[in-house]
Design an enzyme around this catalytic site. Sequence first.
Site, PDB file in Angstrom:
ATOM      1  N   HIS A  64     -55.557  66.476  66.695  1.00 26.45           N
ATOM      2  CA  HIS A  64     -54.171  66.953  66.796  1.00 26.45           C
ATOM      3  C   HIS A  64     -53.271  66.336  65.724  1.00 26.45           C
ATOM      4  O   HIS A  64     -52.179  66.833  65.478  1.00 26.45           O
ATOM      5  CB  HIS A  64     -53.612  66.750  68.220  1.00 26.45           C
ATOM      6  CG  HIS A  64     -53.148  65.362  68.527  1.00 26.45           C
ATOM      7  ND1 HIS A  64     -53.907  64.472  69.246  1.00 26.45           N
ATOM      8  CD2 HIS A  64     -52.000  64.721  68.232  1.00 26.45           C
ATOM      9  CE1 HIS A  64     -53.223  63.339  69.361  1.00 26.45           C
ATOM     10  NE2 HIS A  64     -52.073  63.465  68.774  1.00 26.45           N
ATOM     11  N   GLU A 104     -53.405  19.162  77.244  1.00 28.03           N
ATOM     12  CA  GLU A 104     -54.130  18.161  76.467  1.00 28.03           C
ATOM     13  C   GLU A 104     -55.195  17.516  77.341  1.00 28.03           C
ATOM     14  O   GLU A 104     -55.073  17.501  78.571  1.00 28.03           O
ATOM     15  CB  GLU A 104     -53.189  17.116  75.885  1.00 28.03           C
ATOM     16  CG  GLU A 104     -52.414  16.302  76.901  1.00 28.03           C
ATOM     17  CD  GLU A 104     -51.513  15.295  76.204  1.00 28.03           C
ATOM     18  OE1 GLU A 104     -52.060  14.473  75.452  1.00 28.03           O
ATOM     19  OE2 GLU A 104     -50.292  15.352  76.390  1.00 28.03           O
ATOM     20  N   ASP A 122     -47.797  14.709  78.071  1.00 31.93           N
ATOM     21  CA  ASP A 122     -46.641  15.459  77.567  1.00 31.93           C
ATOM     22  C   ASP A 122     -46.078  16.322  78.693  1.00 31.93           C
ATOM     23  O   ASP A 122     -46.835  16.945  79.443  1.00 31.93           O
ATOM     24  CB  ASP A 122     -47.070  16.358  76.397  1.00 31.93           C
ATOM     25  CG  ASP A 122     -47.704  15.562  75.264  1.00 31.93           C
ATOM     26  OD1 ASP A 122     -47.676  14.321  75.351  1.00 31.93           O
ATOM     27  OD2 ASP A 122     -48.222  16.177  74.325  1.00 31.93           O
ATOM     28  N   ASP A 159     -60.582  66.594  70.865  1.00 37.33           N
ATOM     29  CA  ASP A 159     -59.518  66.109  69.976  1.00 37.33           C
ATOM     30  C   ASP A 159     -60.035  64.995  69.060  1.00 37.33           C
ATOM     31  O   ASP A 159     -59.761  63.814  69.266  1.00 37.33           O
ATOM     32  CB  ASP A 159     -58.344  65.610  70.836  1.00 37.33           C
ATOM     33  CG  ASP A 159     -57.110  65.301  70.023  1.00 37.33           C
ATOM     34  OD1 ASP A 159     -57.098  65.632  68.810  1.00 37.33           O
ATOM     35  OD2 ASP A 159     -56.160  64.730  70.589  1.00 37.33           O
ATOM     36  N   GLU A 189     -66.389  26.755  60.755  1.00 39.93           N
ATOM     37  CA  GLU A 189     -67.329  27.257  61.756  1.00 39.93           C
ATOM     38  C   GLU A 189     -66.647  27.179  63.119  1.00 39.93           C
ATOM     39  O   GLU A 189     -65.850  26.282  63.385  1.00 39.93           O
ATOM     40  CB  GLU A 189     -68.600  26.391  61.748  1.00 39.93           C
ATOM     41  CG  GLU A 189     -69.670  26.918  62.676  1.00 39.93           C
ATOM     42  CD  GLU A 189     -70.965  26.100  62.608  1.00 39.93           C
ATOM     43  OE1 GLU A 189     -71.050  25.169  61.793  1.00 39.93           O
ATOM     44  OE2 GLU A 189     -71.870  26.413  63.376  1.00 39.93           O
ATOM     45  N   ASP A 211     -46.421  12.094  74.347  1.00 39.11           N
ATOM     46  CA  ASP A 211     -46.974  10.742  74.225  1.00 39.11           C
ATOM     47  C   ASP A 211     -47.688  10.579  72.875  1.00 39.11           C
ATOM     48  O   ASP A 211     -47.556  11.435  72.001  1.00 39.11           O
ATOM     49  CB  ASP A 211     -47.889  10.425  75.409  1.00 39.11           C
ATOM     50  CG  ASP A 211     -49.176  11.226  75.369  1.00 39.11           C
ATOM     51  OD1 ASP A 211     -49.256  12.172  74.562  1.00 39.11           O
ATOM     52  OD2 ASP A 211     -50.106  10.929  76.137  1.00 39.11           O
ATOM     53  N   SER A 213     -51.461  57.992  68.224  1.00 36.42           N
ATOM     54  CA  SER A 213     -52.369  59.131  68.241  1.00 36.42           C
ATOM     55  C   SER A 213     -53.434  58.890  67.183  1.00 36.42           C
ATOM     56  O   SER A 213     -53.110  58.460  66.074  1.00 36.42           O
ATOM     57  CB  SER A 213     -51.616  60.398  67.874  1.00 36.42           C
ATOM     58  OG  SER A 213     -50.786  60.775  68.929  1.00 36.42           O
ATOM     59  N   GLY A 214     -54.676  59.149  67.537  1.00 35.83           N
ATOM     60  CA  GLY A 214     -55.761  59.003  66.560  1.00 35.83           C
ATOM     61  C   GLY A 214     -56.314  57.601  66.458  1.00 35.83           C
ATOM     62  O   GLY A 214     -57.355  57.391  65.863  1.00 35.83           O
ATOM     63  N   SER A 236     -50.908  10.667  71.916  1.00 34.34           N
ATOM     64  CA  SER A 236     -52.082  11.428  71.497  1.00 34.34           C
ATOM     65  C   SER A 236     -51.958  12.895  71.894  1.00 34.34           C
ATOM     66  O   SER A 236     -51.271  13.218  72.844  1.00 34.34           O
ATOM     67  CB  SER A 236     -53.349  10.840  72.112  1.00 34.34           C
ATOM     68  OG  SER A 236     -53.287  10.930  73.508  1.00 34.34           O
ATOM     69  N   GLU A 270     -75.074  20.365  58.898  1.00 35.59           N
ATOM     70  CA  GLU A 270     -75.958  20.829  57.832  1.00 35.59           C
ATOM     71  C   GLU A 270     -75.894  22.329  57.536  1.00 35.59           C
ATOM     72  O   GLU A 270     -76.212  22.743  56.444  1.00 35.59           O
ATOM     73  CB  GLU A 270     -77.410  20.410  58.113  1.00 35.59           C
ATOM     74  CG  GLU A 270     -78.036  21.013  59.352  1.00 35.59           C
ATOM     75  CD  GLU A 270     -77.780  20.180  60.608  1.00 35.59           C
ATOM     76  OE1 GLU A 270     -76.907  19.278  60.540  1.00 35.59           O
ATOM     77  OE2 GLU A 270     -78.418  20.410  61.631  1.00 35.59           O
ATOM     78  N   ASN A 298     -71.693  26.926  56.374  1.00 45.02           N
ATOM     79  CA  ASN A 298     -70.530  26.416  55.667  1.00 45.02           C
ATOM     80  C   ASN A 298     -69.532  27.535  55.403  1.00 45.02           C
ATOM     81  O   ASN A 298     -69.883  28.571  54.877  1.00 45.02           O
ATOM     82  CB  ASN A 298     -70.976  25.734  54.394  1.00 45.02           C
ATOM     83  CG  ASN A 298     -71.878  24.557  54.713  1.00 45.02           C
ATOM     84  OD1 ASN A 298     -71.647  23.852  55.688  1.00 45.02           O
ATOM     85  ND2 ASN A 298     -72.917  24.377  53.926  1.00 45.02           N
ATOM     86  N   GLY A 300     -50.287  52.595  71.708  1.00 47.65           N
ATOM     87  CA  GLY A 300     -51.321  53.260  70.928  1.00 47.65           C
ATOM     88  C   GLY A 300     -50.727  54.324  70.030  1.00 47.65           C
ATOM     89  O   GLY A 300     -49.720  54.933  70.338  1.00 47.65           O
TER      90      GLY A 300
END
Length: 760
Positions: A562, A292, A303, A616, A170, A336, A710-711, A338, A222, A225, A708
Site C-alpha cells: 500500500h 550497585e 547510594d 500487502d 567483548e 558512597d 507502514s511497511g 564505590s 586470549e 578482540n 510503527g
Amino acid sequence: MSLWTKESDQWETSVQFLPASNSKALEKRGPGRKITLIILVVVFLAIIALITGLLVWHLRYRNRVKVRKVYSGSMRITNEEFQDYYEDPSSPQFRNLATEVLNQVFPSPPACPHLERQSFSYHCQSGQVITLQSPGFPDSPYHANSYTEWLLRADPNHRIKVEFDTFSLENDCGKDFVRVYDSLVALDKQLMAEKCGVYPPSEPLSFISSGNVMLLTMVTNEDKNFPGFRAQVSQIPSQIPGCGGALTGNSGSFATPNFPSYYPPLINCTWSIQVPDGKYVKVQFKKFLMSEPGQSYSTCKKDFVQIGSTKLCGEKSPSTVVSVQSNKMDVLFSSDMSYVDRGFSAEFEAFEPTDPCPGTFQCKNNMCVDSNLRCDGWNDCGDYSDEMNCKCTNAQIKCKNGLCKPNFWQCDSVDDCGDNTDEENCACRNPEDFTCQNGNCVSQRKKCDGQNDCGDSSDEISCSRGAKLSVVPCTEVSYKCKNTQCINKENPECDGVKDCEDGSDEANCECGTRPYKSSRIVGGQAAVEGEWPWQVSLHIKGSGHVCGASVIDERWLVTAAHCVQDSGQTKYSQPQVWEAYLGLHIQGKMGEDTQKRSLKRIIAHPYYNDYTYDNDIALMELDSAVTLGHSVWPICLPAETHNFPVGENVWITGWGATREGGSGASILQKAEVRTINQTVCNDLMSGQITSRMICAGVLTGGVDACQGDSGGPLSAPGAQGRLFLAGVVSWGDGCARRNKPGIYTRVTKFRSWIKEKTGV
Ligand SMILES: *[C@@H]1O[C@H](CO)[C@@H](O)[C@H](O)[C@H]1NC(C)=O
Ligand SMILES: *[C@@H]1O[C@H](CO)[C@@H](O)[C@H](O)[C@H]1NC(C)=O
Ligand SMILES: [Ca+2]
Ligand SMILES: [Ca+2]
Ligand SMILES: [Ca+2]
C-alpha cells in the site's frame, strides 16, 4: 624490622611470625637453638622457593585460564613531598627516589616476571582535552592477554571527567573489561564501574571522579578482540553544577549531576523545594537508576535518595511518586565511595491539598493519570489502582478477580487476568488433549507416535527421538530442506544446530543480529542507535519520510504494497520518486553510517487488494548494494513453516508515519507488542482478517503513539538472539493503539514469492 637483617636478636623477632606450633621449639635454650634456627631458615627458604615457582608459573605460563585476576597494592612514602617530576618514570629524580625506596625495602631488587602490560599517565590542564584510546584503536582490534592502565591527574580543586565516545568490547565482563577507579591504584573499594560490551553513541557513558585523580584499566583475554574504546579526558572544577539547590514555583525538574550519565562517587546533594503557601509538594521520579553490588534495597545503605523518612535506592518505575503534606520538601541524594550509576531525573509539582489530581484520576500511590486510562485493562498507576472496581465493556473479558482485560488477550496462552480467566475454555476443553496448530484436538498419547493425527502433522513436530531427527513426510508445517527432505523440528532455521542432512537450515544465517543490546536506560520508546539495523526510512523526494521498510540483503528491501500505490499526483509506484535511507536514527540527520540509495525496481505483490489490504507486501531493489555493518544489517526471513506462537512478545519500530501523513517522531521509536490469536482478532475486526495477516496488540501500558511506520518491520525473536521478520506494518492503525490491534502482513506466507523475485 626486616627479615633480612642479620643481627641475631632481630632473628628472634622475625621468627615470632612463624606458626604457633613452632613456638615450643623456640622456647628451648642452649645448643639446640642454633639447629632449630637453621631448620627454620631452610624451611623458610623452601617456602619462598615454592611461592616463587608458583608465581612464575601463574604469571608466565598459566595464561590459558578463563578468569583473569589483577592484583594491586599501594605504598606511601611519608617523608617525601610529591613533585611533578615524579610523574615521569624516566626522570633522574624519580629514578633516584625509586632506587632509594628499593634499597630500603629489598637489599637487591627481586627478579620480576615479564608481563605484557602498558601504562600511560596524564596530567590534565584547564581548557585541554586529552584523547585516550585502547591500543590499536581504531585501525585494529585490541591486543589479546593485555593489561593497560591510564593514570589520570588533575590540578588541585578539580575533578577528572572521562567521556567515552566509542566503546566496543567483548560482551562478557569475565573476559575483557574496562574498569574506572576513583583513585590511582586499583582498589576494589574505590571501583566506580566495570564495563564491557558495546555502547551506542546515543547512550552516553561518562564518569566524574570525586577528587583530582582517576585510574582506567583495561584487561583482555586470549580471544575475541573487539575495536576497543576512545575517550576524552578533561578536568572540571570541583564544584559541579546540578548538585542540589533551591527550587521554587509551581513545578520544575531536577536531576543528579551528569545525568543521564554517571554521577560521581562521594557526593551529597540537597534540593530544597518550596511551592506557594497553602499548597503541598510531590515529586515524581521519571528515571531512577541507583543499583550497585552490595546494596540492600530495604535499608539503602550505599547510594540513595532520602525525602523525610522515605529512602529510595535500586531501580524504580517511572510511576514512583513521593509527596509531603507541606509546601516545603528536601530531597537528599547521597553516593558512597564505590560504584556509581546513572541516577535520577525528577519533576516536582505543587498541588491543592483538597484536589491532588485536577481533571485526572488519582492513583493510590498519589500519581495522577489521564481519566480515560481508568478501566482500560492496562496498569497505568503501577499499583493497579486505576483498574480496580471497574465495570467491563463488551470489548473486555471480565476476569474473576474483578479486573477487565481487552478481549484480544483471550486464548493466547498468557495469563493476563492474573487468575487465568482469559485462558479458560480455549480450544481443547479436555486438559488431557493436545491442541494442533490447525486447532484440532487430539489425545496427548497420539503426540509423537509417528502418525499424523492432527491432519497437519503438528503432533509430530518437536518430537525428540533420541538425538536423531527424523525425516518425515512433507506437510504444510514441516520444514523443508534444500534437498527436499522434510524434518520434524519446529523452526530449525538458523538455530545453530545442523538439522538438515545438507545443512541448508543453517545456510545464510548472517541475519537478524544487532550490535547494540538495548539496556535499561532507554526503556521508554526511543530506540537506541543501531538497535534496529534493518529499519529503513523511505522518503519521497521533496516531501520526506513516508513509509518504513526492512533490509533483507545488501540489495533488497521488503515494504508494504500500500506504500507503493499511485495516488493523485504522486506516482508512488515509480522507483525514481523514492529515496531509501539505511542506518538512519534521527530524521533529517544523516549519521556517519547512514547510507542513502535510489531505487532500481519496485515489485508490489500482484494480488494486493487495495480494499481489503490482503497481500500487502512489496519488494524494492536498490540501485547499488549497501555496505553491511554495525548500522545496516539484514533481518532473517522466516521459513514458510516458521511458527510465531500466539502470545509472543515482538517489536514494532518506526518514526510513526502513515501513508496518509501524520506527525512523526524524529528519533526512531520502538514499542513492544504481543501477537494475538487469529480467531479472536478476526472476531474483533469483524471478519476482515485473512490468513495472510497477523495481529498484534500493545503490550505495556503507557504506549499510545504511532510507533510503527507502514511497511516497517514486525521483528520477532528466534533462536540464538536472532530476529525474524514476522510481519510488515499494514493497517488497523499500524500504530500501536491500546485498545485496537495492529494488523501486519504475515511474511511466512510470502517466503517463496520473495525467494522467486529476489533470490534471497
Ligand atoms: C554525606 O552526608 C553524610 C551524612 O550527613 C555524611 O556522613 C557523609 O560523610 C557525607 N558525604 C560527603 C561526601 O560529604
Ligand atoms: C485461538 O482461540 C480459539 C478460541 O477462541 C482457540 O480455539 C484456538 O485454538 C486459539 N488458537 C491458538 C493458535 O491458540
Ligand atoms: Ca489503565
Ligand atoms: Ca491472555
Ligand atoms: Ca538448525
